[in-house]
Design a protein around this motif. Structure first.
Motif, PDB file in Angstrom:
ATOM      1  N   GLY A  35      35.427  36.500  28.037  1.00  0.00           N
ATOM      2  CA  GLY A  35      36.163  36.285  29.270  1.00  0.00           C
ATOM      3  C   GLY A  35      36.265  34.828  29.650  1.00  0.00           C
ATOM      4  O   GLY A  35      35.696  33.949  28.995  1.00  0.00           O
ATOM      5  N   TRP A  36      37.026  34.615  30.700  1.00  0.00           N
ATOM      6  CA  TRP A  36      37.202  33.293  31.275  1.00  0.00           C
ATOM      7  C   TRP A  36      36.801  33.325  32.747  1.00  0.00           C
ATOM      8  O   TRP A  36      37.217  34.223  33.486  1.00  0.00           O
ATOM      9  CB  TRP A  36      38.646  32.817  31.157  1.00  0.00           C
ATOM     10  CG  TRP A  36      39.065  32.520  29.754  1.00  0.00           C
ATOM     11  CD1 TRP A  36      39.692  33.344  28.877  1.00  0.00           C
ATOM     12  CD2 TRP A  36      38.882  31.276  29.071  1.00  0.00           C
ATOM     13  NE1 TRP A  36      39.915  32.704  27.689  1.00  0.00           N
ATOM     14  CE2 TRP A  36      39.425  31.431  27.777  1.00  0.00           C
ATOM     15  CE3 TRP A  36      38.321  30.052  29.417  1.00  0.00           C
ATOM     16  CZ2 TRP A  36      39.424  30.412  26.833  1.00  0.00           C
ATOM     17  CZ3 TRP A  36      38.312  29.035  28.482  1.00  0.00           C
ATOM     18  CH2 TRP A  36      38.859  29.223  27.208  1.00  0.00           C
ATOM     19  N   VAL A  48      38.016  35.168  35.995  1.00  0.00           N
ATOM     20  CA  VAL A  48      39.466  35.071  35.942  1.00  0.00           C
ATOM     21  C   VAL A  48      40.051  36.227  35.142  1.00  0.00           C
ATOM     22  O   VAL A  48      40.969  36.915  35.584  1.00  0.00           O
ATOM     23  CB  VAL A  48      39.918  33.730  35.333  1.00  0.00           C
ATOM     24  CG1 VAL A  48      41.442  33.663  35.238  1.00  0.00           C
ATOM     25  CG2 VAL A  48      39.378  32.564  36.156  1.00  0.00           C
ATOM     26  N   ALA A  49      39.530  36.435  33.949  1.00  0.00           N
ATOM     27  CA  ALA A  49      40.015  37.499  33.077  1.00  0.00           C
ATOM     28  C   ALA A  49      38.951  37.841  32.049  1.00  0.00           C
ATOM     29  O   ALA A  49      38.168  36.984  31.641  1.00  0.00           O
ATOM     30  CB  ALA A  49      41.306  37.086  32.366  1.00  0.00           C
ATOM     31  N   ILE A  51      38.139  40.534  28.436  1.00  0.00           N
ATOM     32  CA  ILE A  51      38.711  41.387  27.398  1.00  0.00           C
ATOM     33  C   ILE A  51      37.592  41.948  26.538  1.00  0.00           C
ATOM     34  O   ILE A  51      36.670  41.241  26.140  1.00  0.00           O
ATOM     35  CB  ILE A  51      39.749  40.613  26.546  1.00  0.00           C
ATOM     36  CG1 ILE A  51      40.433  41.539  25.541  1.00  0.00           C
ATOM     37  CG2 ILE A  51      39.107  39.411  25.855  1.00  0.00           C
ATOM     38  CD1 ILE A  51      41.656  40.909  24.883  1.00  0.00           C
ATOM     39  N   THR A  57      41.687  44.852  29.011  1.00  0.00           N
ATOM     40  CA  THR A  57      41.662  43.629  29.809  1.00  0.00           C
ATOM     41  C   THR A  57      41.463  43.906  31.282  1.00  0.00           C
ATOM     42  O   THR A  57      41.743  44.997  31.777  1.00  0.00           O
ATOM     43  CB  THR A  57      42.964  42.834  29.632  1.00  0.00           C
ATOM     44  OG1 THR A  57      44.074  43.642  30.042  1.00  0.00           O
ATOM     45  CG2 THR A  57      43.151  42.424  28.182  1.00  0.00           C
ATOM     46  N   LYS A  58      40.977  42.896  31.982  1.00  0.00           N
ATOM     47  CA  LYS A  58      40.884  42.915  33.433  1.00  0.00           C
ATOM     48  C   LYS A  58      41.172  41.519  33.949  1.00  0.00           C
ATOM     49  O   LYS A  58      40.911  40.528  33.268  1.00  0.00           O
ATOM     50  CB  LYS A  58      39.517  43.406  33.899  1.00  0.00           C
ATOM     51  CG  LYS A  58      38.342  42.553  33.449  1.00  0.00           C
ATOM     52  CD  LYS A  58      37.018  43.138  33.927  1.00  0.00           C
ATOM     53  CE  LYS A  58      35.837  42.329  33.418  1.00  0.00           C
ATOM     54  NZ  LYS A  58      34.529  42.923  33.843  1.00  0.00           N
ATOM     55  N   TYR A  59      41.719  41.440  35.165  1.00  0.00           N
ATOM     56  CA  TYR A  59      42.120  40.175  35.731  1.00  0.00           C
ATOM     57  C   TYR A  59      41.733  40.085  37.195  1.00  0.00           C
ATOM     58  O   TYR A  59      41.692  41.092  37.908  1.00  0.00           O
ATOM     59  CB  TYR A  59      43.636  39.982  35.639  1.00  0.00           C
ATOM     60  CG  TYR A  59      44.175  39.921  34.234  1.00  0.00           C
ATOM     61  CD1 TYR A  59      44.240  38.718  33.550  1.00  0.00           C
ATOM     62  CD2 TYR A  59      44.627  41.077  33.596  1.00  0.00           C
ATOM     63  CE1 TYR A  59      44.736  38.657  32.260  1.00  0.00           C
ATOM     64  CE2 TYR A  59      45.125  41.022  32.306  1.00  0.00           C
ATOM     65  CZ  TYR A  59      45.177  39.812  31.644  1.00  0.00           C
ATOM     66  OH  TYR A  59      45.671  39.755  30.363  1.00  0.00           O
ATOM     67  N   LYS A  64      46.972  38.093  38.282  1.00  0.00           N
ATOM     68  CA  LYS A  64      47.700  39.205  37.671  1.00  0.00           C
ATOM     69  C   LYS A  64      49.191  38.894  37.621  1.00  0.00           C
ATOM     70  O   LYS A  64      49.786  38.470  38.604  1.00  0.00           O
ATOM     71  CB  LYS A  64      47.465  40.494  38.457  1.00  0.00           C
ATOM     72  CG  LYS A  64      46.066  41.057  38.320  1.00  0.00           C
ATOM     73  CD  LYS A  64      45.896  42.336  39.130  1.00  0.00           C
ATOM     74  CE  LYS A  64      44.490  42.890  39.006  1.00  0.00           C
ATOM     75  NZ  LYS A  64      44.304  44.090  39.860  1.00  0.00           N
ATOM     76  N   THR A  68      47.402  35.705  30.993  1.00  0.00           N
ATOM     77  CA  THR A  68      47.212  36.725  29.974  1.00  0.00           C
ATOM     78  C   THR A  68      46.048  36.337  29.080  1.00  0.00           C
ATOM     79  O   THR A  68      46.032  35.243  28.516  1.00  0.00           O
ATOM     80  CB  THR A  68      48.471  36.918  29.116  1.00  0.00           C
ATOM     81  OG1 THR A  68      49.580  37.261  29.949  1.00  0.00           O
ATOM     82  CG2 THR A  68      48.251  38.037  28.104  1.00  0.00           C
ATOM     83  N   ILE A  69      45.088  37.240  28.947  1.00  0.00           N
ATOM     84  CA  ILE A  69      43.969  37.012  28.046  1.00  0.00           C
ATOM     85  C   ILE A  69      44.204  37.791  26.758  1.00  0.00           C
ATOM     86  O   ILE A  69      44.734  38.904  26.776  1.00  0.00           O
ATOM     87  CB  ILE A  69      42.626  37.406  28.697  1.00  0.00           C
ATOM     88  CG1 ILE A  69      41.444  36.957  27.834  1.00  0.00           C
ATOM     89  CG2 ILE A  69      42.565  38.906  28.982  1.00  0.00           C
ATOM     90  CD1 ILE A  69      40.088  37.095  28.529  1.00  0.00           C
ATOM     91  N   LEU A  80      43.474  32.181  26.810  1.00  0.00           N
ATOM     92  CA  LEU A  80      43.963  32.437  28.155  1.00  0.00           C
ATOM     93  C   LEU A  80      45.281  31.703  28.325  1.00  0.00           C
ATOM     94  O   LEU A  80      45.297  30.473  28.414  1.00  0.00           O
ATOM     95  CB  LEU A  80      42.963  31.980  29.222  1.00  0.00           C
ATOM     96  CG  LEU A  80      43.352  32.313  30.663  1.00  0.00           C
ATOM     97  CD1 LEU A  80      43.338  33.827  30.880  1.00  0.00           C
ATOM     98  CD2 LEU A  80      42.425  31.617  31.656  1.00  0.00           C
TER      99      LEU A  80
END
Length: 120
Positions: A35-36, A48-49, A51, A57-59, A64, A68-69, A80
């Motif tokens: 993730g980031w 932030v995001a 995977i 994925t989640k944001y 959103k 995009t991750i 990212l």
């Protein structure tokens, strides 16, 4: 030991785009979720995001539709893509990874961070 190396940060105008990359290396049996996160001055570090290894994925709500991750498992790399950047996106961005070093034991690793500045 596992190392996470980030790249892609920099200065960009509002509305512009950047793509961050983070590559993991070292004693990796398996890479799980990556993730980031980001931390702006005076604020707490926030997700932030993220995977998973399967690509789920989640944001954060604020990104959103614009961030995009993604990941390339063959390269042990997470990306990212940041589009439509706003001044409030300015922060130090940190890569995070959950790494299985030996079977049955998972550890969390962090990159050193890369600065993203959105300003005209």
């Amino acid at each position: 030991q596992v190392q996470l190396v980030e790249s892609g940060g920099g200065l960009v105008q509002p509305g512009g785009s950047l793509r961050l990359s983070c590559t993991a290396s070292g004693s990796i049996f398996r890479l799980n979720a990556m993730g980031w996160y980001r931390q702006a001055p005076g604020k707490k570090r926030e997700l932030v995001a993220g995977i998973t290894s399967d690509g789920s994925t989640k944001y954060a709500g604020s990104v959103k539709g614009t961030f995009t991750i993604s990941r390339d498992n063959a390269k042990n790399t997470v990306y990212l893509q940041m589009n439509s950047l706003k001044p409030e996106d300015t922060a130090v961005y940190y890569c995070n990874a959950r790494v299985v070093v030996t079977p049955g034991s998972e550890y969390v690793y962090w990159g050193q961070g890369t600065q993203v500045t959105v300003s005209s």
